[in-house]
Design a protein around this motif. Sequence first.
Motif, PDB file in Angstrom:
ATOM      1  N   SER A 133      15.393   5.913   1.955  1.00 58.56           N
ATOM      2  CA  SER A 133      14.812   5.517   0.668  1.00 58.56           C
ATOM      3  C   SER A 133      15.711   4.484  -0.018  1.00 58.56           C
ATOM      4  CB  SER A 133      14.636   6.755  -0.217  1.00 58.56           C
ATOM      5  OG  SER A 133      14.124   6.395  -1.476  1.00 58.56           O
ATOM      6  N   ASP A 134      17.010   4.759  -0.029  1.00 59.19           N
ATOM      7  CA  ASP A 134      17.971   3.814  -0.623  1.00 59.19           C
ATOM      8  C   ASP A 134      18.002   2.497   0.149  1.00 59.19           C
ATOM      9  OD1 ASP A 134      18.652   5.660  -2.572  1.00 59.19           O
ATOM     10  OD2 ASP A 134      20.474   6.328  -1.533  1.00 59.19           O
ATOM     11  N   LEU A 135      17.957   2.581   1.475  1.00 59.06           N
ATOM     12  CA  LEU A 135      17.966   1.372   2.296  1.00 59.06           C
ATOM     13  C   LEU A 135      16.743   0.510   1.997  1.00 59.06           C
ATOM     14  CD1 LEU A 135      19.055  -0.436   4.534  1.00 59.06           C
ATOM     15  CD2 LEU A 135      18.008   1.112   6.211  1.00 59.06           C
ATOM     16  N   ALA A 136      15.601   1.139   1.832  1.00 55.92           N
ATOM     17  CA  ALA A 136      14.379   0.391   1.509  1.00 55.92           C
ATOM     18  C   ALA A 136      14.559  -0.383   0.212  1.00 55.92           C
ATOM     19  CB  ALA A 136      13.191   1.340   1.398  1.00 55.92           C
ATOM     20  N   LEU A 137      15.113   0.260  -0.796  1.00 59.16           N
ATOM     21  CA  LEU A 137      15.325  -0.426  -2.083  1.00 59.16           C
ATOM     22  C   LEU A 137      16.369  -1.525  -1.956  1.00 59.16           C
ATOM     23  CD1 LEU A 137      15.159   2.686  -4.426  1.00 59.16           C
ATOM     24  CD2 LEU A 137      13.362   0.993  -3.979  1.00 59.16           C
ATOM     25  N   ASN A 138      17.385  -1.313  -1.131  1.00 62.10           N
ATOM     26  CA  ASN A 138      18.393  -2.351  -0.905  1.00 62.10           C
ATOM     27  C   ASN A 138      17.807  -3.549  -0.163  1.00 62.10           C
ATOM     28  OD1 ASN A 138      20.495  -1.015  -2.215  1.00 62.10           O
ATOM     29  ND2 ASN A 138      21.113   0.063  -0.355  1.00 62.10           N
ATOM     30  N   LEU A 139      16.914  -3.289   0.782  1.00 56.40           N
ATOM     31  CA  LEU A 139      16.246  -4.387   1.491  1.00 56.40           C
ATOM     32  C   LEU A 139      15.415  -5.217   0.520  1.00 56.40           C
ATOM     33  CD1 LEU A 139      15.168  -2.540   4.754  1.00 56.40           C
ATOM     34  CD2 LEU A 139      16.800  -4.436   4.595  1.00 56.40           C
ATOM     35  N   ALA A 144       1.475   9.909  -2.685  1.00 52.92           N
ATOM     36  CA  ALA A 144       2.419   9.690  -1.586  1.00 52.92           C
ATOM     37  C   ALA A 144       1.709   9.733  -0.240  1.00 52.92           C
ATOM     38  CB  ALA A 144       3.528  10.735  -1.640  1.00 52.92           C
ATOM     39  N   LYS A 145       0.779  10.670  -0.092  1.00 54.68           N
ATOM     40  CA  LYS A 145       0.022  10.765   1.156  1.00 54.68           C
ATOM     41  C   LYS A 145      -0.781   9.488   1.399  1.00 54.68           C
ATOM     42  CE  LYS A 145      -3.328  13.619   3.567  1.00 54.68           C
ATOM     43  NZ  LYS A 145      -4.232  14.756   3.497  1.00 54.68           N
ATOM     44  N   LYS A 146      -1.409   8.980   0.350  1.00 58.09           N
ATOM     45  CA  LYS A 146      -2.187   7.737   0.479  1.00 58.09           C
ATOM     46  C   LYS A 146      -1.280   6.555   0.806  1.00 58.09           C
ATOM     47  CE  LYS A 146      -5.883   9.261  -2.542  1.00 58.09           C
ATOM     48  NZ  LYS A 146      -6.510   9.140  -3.849  1.00 58.09           N
ATOM     49  N   VAL A 147      -0.121   6.493   0.187  1.00 59.04           N
ATOM     50  CA  VAL A 147       0.828   5.413   0.450  1.00 59.04           C
ATOM     51  C   VAL A 147       1.255   5.451   1.915  1.00 59.04           C
ATOM     52  CG1 VAL A 147       3.181   4.604  -0.033  1.00 59.04           C
ATOM     53  CG2 VAL A 147       1.656   5.189  -1.920  1.00 59.04           C
ATOM     54  N   ALA A 148       1.510   6.648   2.439  1.00 61.99           N
ATOM     55  CA  ALA A 148       1.936   6.778   3.837  1.00 61.99           C
ATOM     56  C   ALA A 148       0.827   6.368   4.803  1.00 61.99           C
ATOM     57  CB  ALA A 148       2.375   8.206   4.119  1.00 61.99           C
ATOM     58  N   GLU A 149      -0.416   6.584   4.415  1.00 66.18           N
ATOM     59  CA  GLU A 149      -1.542   6.246   5.288  1.00 66.18           C
ATOM     60  C   GLU A 149      -1.886   4.767   5.259  1.00 66.18           C
ATOM     61  OE1 GLU A 149      -4.532   8.858   3.722  1.00 66.18           O
ATOM     62  OE2 GLU A 149      -3.772  10.593   4.827  1.00 66.18           O
ATOM     63  N   ASP A 150      -1.529   4.069   4.193  1.00 65.16           N
ATOM     64  CA  ASP A 150      -1.870   2.656   4.029  1.00 65.16           C
ATOM     65  C   ASP A 150      -0.851   1.788   4.766  1.00 65.16           C
ATOM     66  OD1 ASP A 150      -2.841   0.216   3.225  1.00 65.16           O
ATOM     67  OD2 ASP A 150      -2.197   0.414   1.143  1.00 65.16           O
ATOM     68  N   THR A 151      -1.330   0.972   5.692  1.00 63.52           N
ATOM     69  CA  THR A 151      -0.411   0.129   6.460  1.00 63.52           C
ATOM     70  C   THR A 151      -0.527  -1.349   6.106  1.00 63.52           C
ATOM     71  OG1 THR A 151      -2.024  -0.032   8.250  1.00 63.52           O
ATOM     72  CG2 THR A 151      -0.361   1.714   8.421  1.00 63.52           C
ATOM     73  N   GLY A 152      -1.347  -1.686   5.137  1.00 68.50           N
ATOM     74  CA  GLY A 152      -1.509  -3.091   4.778  1.00 68.50           C
ATOM     75  C   GLY A 152      -0.880  -3.401   3.437  1.00 68.50           C
ATOM     76  N   ALA A 194       9.547   4.131  -0.560  1.00 68.22           N
ATOM     77  CA  ALA A 194      10.882   4.610  -0.943  1.00 68.22           C
ATOM     78  C   ALA A 194      10.800   5.584  -2.119  1.00 68.22           C
ATOM     79  CB  ALA A 194      11.783   3.433  -1.296  1.00 68.22           C
ATOM     80  N   LYS A 195      10.049   5.218  -3.127  1.00 67.95           N
ATOM     81  CA  LYS A 195       9.921   6.073  -4.310  1.00 67.95           C
ATOM     82  C   LYS A 195       9.189   7.370  -3.970  1.00 67.95           C
ATOM     83  CE  LYS A 195      12.007   3.439  -7.248  1.00 67.95           C
ATOM     84  NZ  LYS A 195      13.224   3.860  -7.949  1.00 67.95           N
ATOM     85  N   SER A 196       8.199   7.296  -3.101  1.00 73.51           N
ATOM     86  CA  SER A 196       7.479   8.503  -2.691  1.00 73.51           C
ATOM     87  C   SER A 196       8.399   9.462  -1.949  1.00 73.51           C
ATOM     88  CB  SER A 196       6.278   8.139  -1.820  1.00 73.51           C
ATOM     89  OG  SER A 196       5.310   7.445  -2.574  1.00 73.51           O
ATOM     90  N   VAL A 197       9.211   8.937  -1.041  1.00 76.34           N
ATOM     91  CA  VAL A 197      10.175   9.781  -0.328  1.00 76.34           C
ATOM     92  C   VAL A 197      11.103  10.458  -1.326  1.00 76.34           C
ATOM     93  CG1 VAL A 197      12.158   9.772   1.256  1.00 76.34           C
ATOM     94  CG2 VAL A 197      10.079   8.517   1.858  1.00 76.34           C
ATOM     95  N   SER A 198      11.618   9.695  -2.266  1.00 76.80           N
ATOM     96  CA  SER A 198      12.545  10.233  -3.258  1.00 76.80           C
ATOM     97  C   SER A 198      11.918  11.367  -4.071  1.00 76.80           C
ATOM     98  CB  SER A 198      13.005   9.097  -4.177  1.00 76.80           C
ATOM     99  OG  SER A 198      13.870   9.584  -5.170  1.00 76.80           O
ATOM    100  N   LEU A 199      10.706  11.159  -4.547  1.00 80.32           N
ATOM    101  CA  LEU A 199      10.036  12.192  -5.340  1.00 80.32           C
ATOM    102  C   LEU A 199       9.709  13.435  -4.513  1.00 80.32           C
ATOM    103  CD1 LEU A 199       7.677   9.944  -7.465  1.00 80.32           C
ATOM    104  CD2 LEU A 199       9.489  11.418  -8.338  1.00 80.32           C
ATOM    105  N   LEU A 200       9.197  13.241  -3.306  1.00 77.23           N
ATOM    106  CA  LEU A 200       8.852  14.389  -2.475  1.00 77.23           C
ATOM    107  C   LEU A 200      10.102  15.163  -2.058  1.00 77.23           C
ATOM    108  CD1 LEU A 200       5.924  13.145  -0.214  1.00 77.23           C
ATOM    109  CD2 LEU A 200       5.826  14.295  -2.428  1.00 77.23           C
ATOM    110  N   LEU A 201      11.211  14.458  -1.864  1.00 75.51           N
ATOM    111  CA  LEU A 201      12.477  15.141  -1.577  1.00 75.51           C
ATOM    112  C   LEU A 201      12.853  16.075  -2.721  1.00 75.51           C
ATOM    113  CD1 LEU A 201      14.810  12.475   0.065  1.00 75.51           C
ATOM    114  CD2 LEU A 201      14.279  14.743   0.974  1.00 75.51           C
ATOM    115  N   ARG A 202      12.684  15.611  -3.941  1.00 76.43           N
ATOM    116  CA  ARG A 202      12.987  16.456  -5.108  1.00 76.43           C
ATOM    117  C   ARG A 202      12.083  17.686  -5.126  1.00 76.43           C
ATOM    118  NH1 ARG A 202      13.287  11.948  -9.859  1.00 76.43           N
ATOM    119  NH2 ARG A 202      14.893  10.685  -8.881  1.00 76.43           N
ATOM    120  N   TYR A 203      10.813  17.478  -4.920  1.00 78.26           N
ATOM    121  CA  TYR A 203       9.877  18.603  -4.923  1.00 78.26           C
ATOM    122  C   TYR A 203      10.236  19.590  -3.813  1.00 78.26           C
ATOM    123  CZ  TYR A 203       6.691  15.929  -7.983  1.00 78.26           C
ATOM    124  OH  TYR A 203       6.120  15.228  -9.013  1.00 78.26           O
TER     125      TYR A 203
END
Length: 116
Positions: free
Chosen positions: A22-28, A80-88, A99-108
């Motif tokens: 998640s952090d790497l994605a934001l750094n990229l 988050a599920k919709k974001v993961a399914e969307d590839t375009g 990245a943000k979805s991973v971060s939030l789901l990790l907290r949950y």
Amino acid sequence: MASPSANAAQQGAAAADMARDSDLALNLISAGDVTGTTAAEVRARCRDHIRALLEPAQLYVNALADGRARDIAQATVEHAKKVAEDTGGDPEATLRLLAKSVSLLLRYAAHQRKPT
């Protein structure tokens, strides 16, 4: 069969890997490298992380009392599920949303695993 402490260690290592991605994605994004091979690999890993976190995050949501907090958490999991399914779409926006979805789901998921 792995011991409970070994399972906890594995979950902790997996969570650390997910947070790092998640952090790497934001750094990229900050570096302007959202279309390269590394960004594509991070996007794919973030999608996998989201899929892995959906069930524990949903358990957390289900444990919340009915109300606004639960509604928001449920909407976050569904998004988050919709974001993961969307590839375009825009590579930068997609990378940020993943990245943000991973971060939030990790907290949950972390809240779901804590003993009550």
